[in-house]
Design a protein around this motif. Structure first.
Motif, PDB file in Angstrom:
ATOM      1  N   ARG A  53       0.730  -1.151  -0.152  1.00 26.71           N
ATOM      2  CA  ARG A  53       0.099  -0.021   0.084  1.00 26.71           C
ATOM      3  C   ARG A  53       0.880   1.198   0.165  1.00 26.71           C
ATOM      4  O   ARG A  53       2.064   1.257   0.276  1.00 26.71           O
ATOM      5  CB  ARG A  53      -0.865  -0.059   1.170  1.00 26.71           C
ATOM      6  CG  ARG A  53      -1.786  -1.328   1.242  1.00 26.71           C
ATOM      7  CD  ARG A  53      -2.594  -1.334   2.537  1.00 26.71           C
ATOM      8  NE  ARG A  53      -3.526  -0.116   2.737  1.00 26.71           N
ATOM      9  CZ  ARG A  53      -4.509   0.028   2.178  1.00 26.71           C
ATOM     10  NH1 ARG A  53      -5.051  -0.802   1.448  1.00 26.71           N
ATOM     11  NH2 ARG A  53      -5.368   1.072   2.382  1.00 26.71           N
TER      12      ARG A  53
ATOM     13  N   LEU B 145       1.602   4.774   1.730  1.00 27.02           N
ATOM     14  CA  LEU B 145       1.153   5.586   2.783  1.00 27.02           C
ATOM     15  C   LEU B 145       1.136   7.212   2.583  1.00 27.02           C
ATOM     16  O   LEU B 145       2.397   7.596   2.179  1.00 27.02           O
ATOM     17  CB  LEU B 145       2.141   5.397   4.090  1.00 27.02           C
ATOM     18  CG  LEU B 145       1.810   6.091   5.159  1.00 27.02           C
ATOM     19  CD1 LEU B 145       0.468   5.885   5.677  1.00 27.02           C
ATOM     20  CD2 LEU B 145       2.946   6.008   6.498  1.00 27.02           C
TER      21      LEU B 145
ATOM     22  N   ARG C 224      -9.216  12.779   0.742  1.00 25.35           N
ATOM     23  CA  ARG C 224     -10.252  11.755   0.657  1.00 25.35           C
ATOM     24  C   ARG C 224     -11.432  12.247  -0.286  1.00 25.35           C
ATOM     25  O   ARG C 224     -11.853  11.469  -1.042  1.00 25.35           O
ATOM     26  CB  ARG C 224     -11.140  11.559   2.190  1.00 25.35           C
ATOM     27  CG  ARG C 224     -10.023  10.820   2.991  1.00 25.35           C
ATOM     28  CD  ARG C 224     -10.803  10.820   4.268  1.00 25.35           C
ATOM     29  NE  ARG C 224     -11.994   9.842   4.248  1.00 25.35           N
ATOM     30  CZ  ARG C 224     -11.933   8.479   4.195  1.00 25.35           C
ATOM     31  NH1 ARG C 224     -10.794   7.958   4.376  1.00 25.35           N
ATOM     32  NH2 ARG C 224     -13.051   7.892   4.161  1.00 25.35           N
TER      33      ARG C 224
ATOM     34  N   LEU D 290      -4.329   5.928  11.424  1.00 25.93           N
ATOM     35  CA  LEU D 290      -4.084   5.149  10.124  1.00 25.93           C
ATOM     36  C   LEU D 290      -5.671   4.931   9.422  1.00 25.93           C
ATOM     37  O   LEU D 290      -6.552   4.166  10.148  1.00 25.93           O
ATOM     38  CB  LEU D 290      -3.561   3.853  10.214  1.00 25.93           C
ATOM     39  CG  LEU D 290      -2.755   3.573   8.923  1.00 25.93           C
ATOM     40  CD1 LEU D 290      -1.929   4.479   8.307  1.00 25.93           C
ATOM     41  CD2 LEU D 290      -2.175   2.272   9.034  1.00 25.93           C
ATOM     42  N   ASP D 291      -5.725   5.435   8.522  1.00 27.10           N
ATOM     43  CA  ASP D 291      -7.006   5.655   7.749  1.00 27.10           C
ATOM     44  C   ASP D 291      -7.040   4.900   6.254  1.00 27.10           C
ATOM     45  O   ASP D 291      -6.332   5.432   5.312  1.00 27.10           O
ATOM     46  CB  ASP D 291      -7.456   7.152   7.609  1.00 27.10           C
ATOM     47  CG  ASP D 291      -8.945   7.174   6.553  1.00 27.10           C
ATOM     48  OD1 ASP D 291      -9.591   6.023   6.310  1.00 27.10           O
ATOM     49  OD2 ASP D 291      -9.208   8.231   6.359  1.00 27.10           O
ATOM     50  N   PRO D 292      -7.403   3.659   6.301  1.00 27.75           N
ATOM     51  CA  PRO D 292      -7.337   3.062   5.094  1.00 27.75           C
ATOM     52  C   PRO D 292      -8.410   3.028   4.155  1.00 27.75           C
ATOM     53  O   PRO D 292      -9.301   2.699   3.985  1.00 27.75           O
ATOM     54  CB  PRO D 292      -7.539   1.359   5.448  1.00 27.75           C
ATOM     55  CG  PRO D 292      -8.254   1.368   6.619  1.00 27.75           C
ATOM     56  CD  PRO D 292      -7.605   2.872   7.354  1.00 27.75           C
ATOM     57  N   CYS D 293      -8.221   4.377   3.299  1.00 26.82           N
ATOM     58  CA  CYS D 293      -9.289   5.202   2.588  1.00 26.82           C
ATOM     59  C   CYS D 293      -9.640   4.321   1.352  1.00 26.82           C
ATOM     60  O   CYS D 293     -10.679   4.902   0.909  1.00 26.82           O
ATOM     61  CB  CYS D 293      -9.134   6.652   2.416  1.00 26.82           C
ATOM     62  SG  CYS D 293      -7.495   7.060   1.605  1.00 26.82           S
TER      63      CYS D 293
ATOM     64  N   ASP E 202      -3.383   4.061   2.377  1.00 29.67           N
ATOM     65  CA  ASP E 202      -3.470   4.325   3.447  1.00 29.67           C
ATOM     66  C   ASP E 202      -3.200   6.033   3.832  1.00 29.67           C
ATOM     67  O   ASP E 202      -2.340   6.277   3.630  1.00 29.67           O
ATOM     68  CB  ASP E 202      -2.621   3.676   4.744  1.00 29.67           C
ATOM     69  CG  ASP E 202      -2.937   2.273   4.932  1.00 29.67           C
ATOM     70  OD1 ASP E 202      -3.984   1.976   4.419  1.00 29.67           O
ATOM     71  OD2 ASP E 202      -1.935   1.525   5.132  1.00 29.67           O
TER      72      ASP E 202
ATOM     73  N   LEU F 249      -2.779   9.263   6.557  1.00 24.99           N
ATOM     74  CA  LEU F 249      -2.168   9.267   7.774  1.00 24.99           C
ATOM     75  C   LEU F 249      -2.396  10.862   7.900  1.00 24.99           C
ATOM     76  O   LEU F 249      -1.478  11.766   7.287  1.00 24.99           O
ATOM     77  CB  LEU F 249      -0.825   8.665   8.083  1.00 24.99           C
ATOM     78  CG  LEU F 249      -0.269   9.099   9.503  1.00 24.99           C
ATOM     79  CD1 LEU F 249      -1.129   8.646  10.543  1.00 24.99           C
ATOM     80  CD2 LEU F 249       1.080   8.576   9.440  1.00 24.99           C
TER      81      LEU F 249
ATOM     82  N   ARG G 223       3.594  -3.550   5.343  1.00 23.11           N
ATOM     83  CA  ARG G 223       2.352  -3.076   4.679  1.00 23.11           C
ATOM     84  C   ARG G 223       2.517  -1.914   3.467  1.00 23.11           C
ATOM     85  O   ARG G 223       1.733  -1.866   2.596  1.00 23.11           O
ATOM     86  CB  ARG G 223       1.662  -2.651   5.766  1.00 23.11           C
ATOM     87  CG  ARG G 223       0.292  -2.112   5.491  1.00 23.11           C
ATOM     88  CD  ARG G 223      -0.592  -1.577   6.512  1.00 23.11           C
ATOM     89  NE  ARG G 223      -1.460  -0.757   6.156  1.00 23.11           N
ATOM     90  CZ  ARG G 223      -2.978  -1.460   6.295  1.00 23.11           C
ATOM     91  NH1 ARG G 223      -3.033  -2.574   6.402  1.00 23.11           N
ATOM     92  NH2 ARG G 223      -4.148  -0.694   5.951  1.00 23.11           N
ATOM     93  N   HIS G 224       3.584  -1.049   3.808  1.00 23.43           N
ATOM     94  CA  HIS G 224       3.719   0.111   2.845  1.00 23.43           C
ATOM     95  C   HIS G 224       4.914   0.103   2.001  1.00 23.43           C
ATOM     96  O   HIS G 224       5.998  -0.232   2.585  1.00 23.43           O
ATOM     97  CB  HIS G 224       3.963   1.370   3.750  1.00 23.43           C
ATOM     98  CG  HIS G 224       2.558   1.574   4.725  1.00 23.43           C
ATOM     99  ND1 HIS G 224       2.772   1.563   5.917  1.00 23.43           N
ATOM    100  CD2 HIS G 224       1.258   1.879   4.252  1.00 23.43           C
ATOM    101  CE1 HIS G 224       1.387   1.865   6.602  1.00 23.43           C
ATOM    102  NE2 HIS G 224       0.706   1.946   5.468  1.00 23.43           N
TER     103      HIS G 224
END
Length: 108
Positions: free
Chosen positions: A13, A15, A28, A42-45, A50, A52, A73-74
């Motif tokens: 992902r 970040l 967003r 952390l906002d998995p939008c 993600d 932040l 993850r990133h």
């Protein structure tokens, strides 16, 4: 997300880091993911990104990224924002762009 960016991320992902509430809301909205994340959460939008929101200042940025960046993850970190160009504060003018990069290892 583009195929080229996905290949650079190696299946991980992105970040995406911003400081202020209005920056997070704009990101967003651009990703068609309504709402604004809390600071230091952390906002998995999307399925690939993600978001932040760190809060303003380099100490907040360093602390939040240090707390939430997960190399498992990133695949990359992008810090984006208005570079201090708040109303009544001297800084870049609207439309100006500042770019800085530090690349340790680039995978192509």
């Amino acid at each position: 997300m583009s195929i080229a960016l996905r290949s650079v991320l190696g299946g991980k992902r992105l970040l995406l880091v911003v400081a202020a509430e209005n920056e997070a809301g704009a990101v967003r909205a651009g990703l068609r993911a309504p709402g604004v994340p809390r600071e230091w959460a952390l906002d998995p939008c999307t399925s690939d990104v993600d978001l932040l929101r760190t809060g303003i200042g380099k100490a907040n940025a360093a602390g939040a990224v240090g707390a939430f960046l997960d190399p498992a993850r990133h695949g990359a970190v992008v810090s984006a924002g208005i570079a201090g160009a708040l109303p009544l504060v001297q800084g870049p003018s609207p439309g100006q762009t500042a770019f800085a990069a530090e690349l340790g290892e680039v995978l192509v």
